[in-house]
Write a protein that holds these residues in place. Structure first.
Motif, PDB file in Angstrom:
ATOM      1  N   UNK A  11      -2.768  -6.531 -13.001  1.00  0.00           N
ATOM      2  CA  UNK A  11      -3.155  -6.321 -14.399  1.00  0.00           C
ATOM      3  C   UNK A  11      -2.029  -5.739 -15.243  1.00  0.00           C
ATOM      4  N   UNK A  12      -1.064  -5.075 -14.605  1.00  0.00           N
ATOM      5  CA  UNK A  12       0.033  -4.466 -15.361  1.00  0.00           C
ATOM      6  C   UNK A  12       1.262  -5.372 -15.405  1.00  0.00           C
ATOM      7  N   UNK A  13       1.158  -6.583 -14.820  1.00  0.00           N
ATOM      8  CA  UNK A  13       2.282  -7.512 -14.766  1.00  0.00           C
ATOM      9  C   UNK A  13       2.080  -8.683 -15.718  1.00  0.00           C
ATOM     10  N   UNK A  14       3.152  -9.398 -16.062  1.00  0.00           N
ATOM     11  CA  UNK A  14       2.996 -10.674 -16.781  1.00  0.00           C
ATOM     12  C   UNK A  14       2.240 -11.646 -15.878  1.00  0.00           C
ATOM     13  N   UNK A  38       7.828  -4.627 -20.015  1.00  0.00           N
ATOM     14  CA  UNK A  38       6.535  -3.995 -19.766  1.00  0.00           C
ATOM     15  C   UNK A  38       6.617  -2.861 -18.749  1.00  0.00           C
ATOM     16  N   UNK A  39       7.457  -3.046 -17.742  1.00  0.00           N
ATOM     17  CA  UNK A  39       7.498  -2.095 -16.622  1.00  0.00           C
ATOM     18  C   UNK A  39       8.933  -1.831 -16.185  1.00  0.00           C
ATOM     19  N   UNK A  40       9.701  -1.197 -17.027  1.00  0.00           N
ATOM     20  CA  UNK A  40      11.110  -0.960 -16.713  1.00  0.00           C
ATOM     21  C   UNK A  40      11.285  -0.101 -15.469  1.00  0.00           C
ATOM     22  N   UNK A  41      10.311   0.749 -15.189  1.00  0.00           N
ATOM     23  CA  UNK A  41      10.404   1.642 -14.033  1.00  0.00           C
ATOM     24  C   UNK A  41      10.330   0.875 -12.708  1.00  0.00           C
ATOM     25  N   UNK A  42       9.898  -0.391 -12.753  1.00  0.00           N
ATOM     26  CA  UNK A  42       9.852  -1.186 -11.526  1.00  0.00           C
ATOM     27  C   UNK A  42      11.247  -1.495 -10.993  1.00  0.00           C
ATOM     28  N   UNK A  90      11.409  -2.697  -6.571  1.00  0.00           N
ATOM     29  CA  UNK A  90      11.241  -1.791  -5.444  1.00  0.00           C
ATOM     30  C   UNK A  90       9.812  -1.261  -5.360  1.00  0.00           C
ATOM     31  N   UNK A  91       9.493  -0.677  -4.241  1.00  0.00           N
ATOM     32  CA  UNK A  91       8.221   0.016  -3.961  1.00  0.00           C
ATOM     33  C   UNK A  91       7.017  -0.913  -3.829  1.00  0.00           C
ATOM     34  N   UNK A  92       6.636  -1.616  -4.910  1.00  0.00           N
ATOM     35  CA  UNK A  92       5.356  -2.303  -4.896  1.00  0.00           C
ATOM     36  C   UNK A  92       5.451  -3.801  -4.630  1.00  0.00           C
TER      37      UNK A  92
END
Length: 306
Positions: free
Chosen positions: A11-14, A56-60, A83-85
């Motif tokens: 839901x938080x991704x394109x 949308x999610x630069x921290x990714x 990374x991470x997810x």
């Protein structure tokens, strides 16, 4: 984890065209209580997708390239990795050829109907495994060999992976392997390539024809890229198919020769991919995170040896 929990991350991704998940946390026998889940996403335009997600999610993105040059710079230097997810963001054709769907996965999104297209990939996995197996073996042996194709040549398996990883995957998801490959075993039995006997046991015993004609048939069902590289090493000849098309048939002198050549080709492909992934991880995740990840992997490897 249930499907709703796994889908919440999307839901938080394109939007994506395809998504599947796999990992220890999904295994019924997850005795280590691992919470690690790997996501594989398929998109038609990876660079555009990363450009949107970067906003949308630069921290990714831990890569300095992401902050300095954006998605185009990351693709130029070949270090695209979140990374991470999320483990991989792939063009769906490349995903199809990567072989990840050889193992049981949980599909969350499939707008490309990749589940049906993947039947060729699964059939190829069976053929590759059969070339590497002896005349008689068990159903579990077959699934273990299929699963091991993804790790053949993987540099991490030398020192940073659980040595019992393949065995744990197969035993933990045996029913899923059966449901995924049952139709192909029946197909090969109907073609008299295999003989299946159960004797009332939940696990089937299998014997196979190890003759040269069968070896040729198995090689012909391998993915085109793999078959082409085998042909470059062993030689090939042109022939007309039943439909009138010109096809390239690999010249096989013996089953053992074909099996060793295929094994070498697969090892090279996986080794290159694992090395590239390791370098990308170091560049994008940073030294501290990479060392922490490696230490965790090595700890699991050491435990598996004790």
């Amino acid at each position: 984890m249930d499907k709703a929990e796994l889908e919440s991350f999307l839901k938080v991704l394109p939007p994506v065209d395809f998504c599947c998940v796999y990992g220890s946390a999904l295994h019924p026998n997850n005795h280590e209580k691992s919470t690690m889940v790997d996501y594989v996403l398929g998109v038609s335009d990876p660079e555009q997708w990363h450009s949107q997600n970067l906003k949308m999610n630069k921290r990714h993105y831990a890569s300095w390239l992401a902050h300095l040059g954006g998605a185009r710079m990351m693709f130029k230097y070949g270090v695209v990795r979140m990374h991470d997810l999320v483990q991989d963001i792939l063009n769906w054709e490349r995903f199809y050829l990567s072989g990840r769907l050889q193992k049981p996965v949980r599909i969350l999104v499939d707008n490309l109907d990749l589940e049906n297209v993947n039947s060729s990939n699964l059939r190829a996995a069976v053929s590759a495994a059969l070339l590497l197996l002896p005349p008689k073996f068990t159903e579990e042996d077959l699934y273990a060999k299929i699963c091991s194709l993804s790790y053949m040549g993987d540099l991490r398996m030398l020192f940073a992976e659980d040595k019992n990883k393949v065995k744990k995957i197969v035993q933990g998801q045996f029913d899923l392997f059966q449901s995924r490959y049952k139709s192909f075993l029946e197909e090969y039995e109907a073609k008299e390539l295999l003989r299946l006997t159960s004797y009332g046991s939940p696990q089937t015993n299998i014997s196979q024809d190890c003759g040269l004609p069968v070896a040729r048939h198995l090689v012909n069902t391998l993915p085109p890229m793999v078959r082409s590289q085998i042909g470059m090493k062993l030689g090939e000849k042109k022939k007309l198919s039943d439909s009138g098309q010109v096809i390239h048939e690999v010249l096989i002198g013996s089953r053992d020769e074909a099996a060793k050549c295929m094994q070498k080709v697969l090892r090279q492909k996986v080794m290159f991919s694992s090395a590239r992934q390791a370098v990308s991880g170091l560049l994008t995740a940073g030294g501290v995170n990479s060392i922490r990840y490696l230490a965790n992997k090595m700890c699991k490897a050491w435990k598996s040896l004790s």
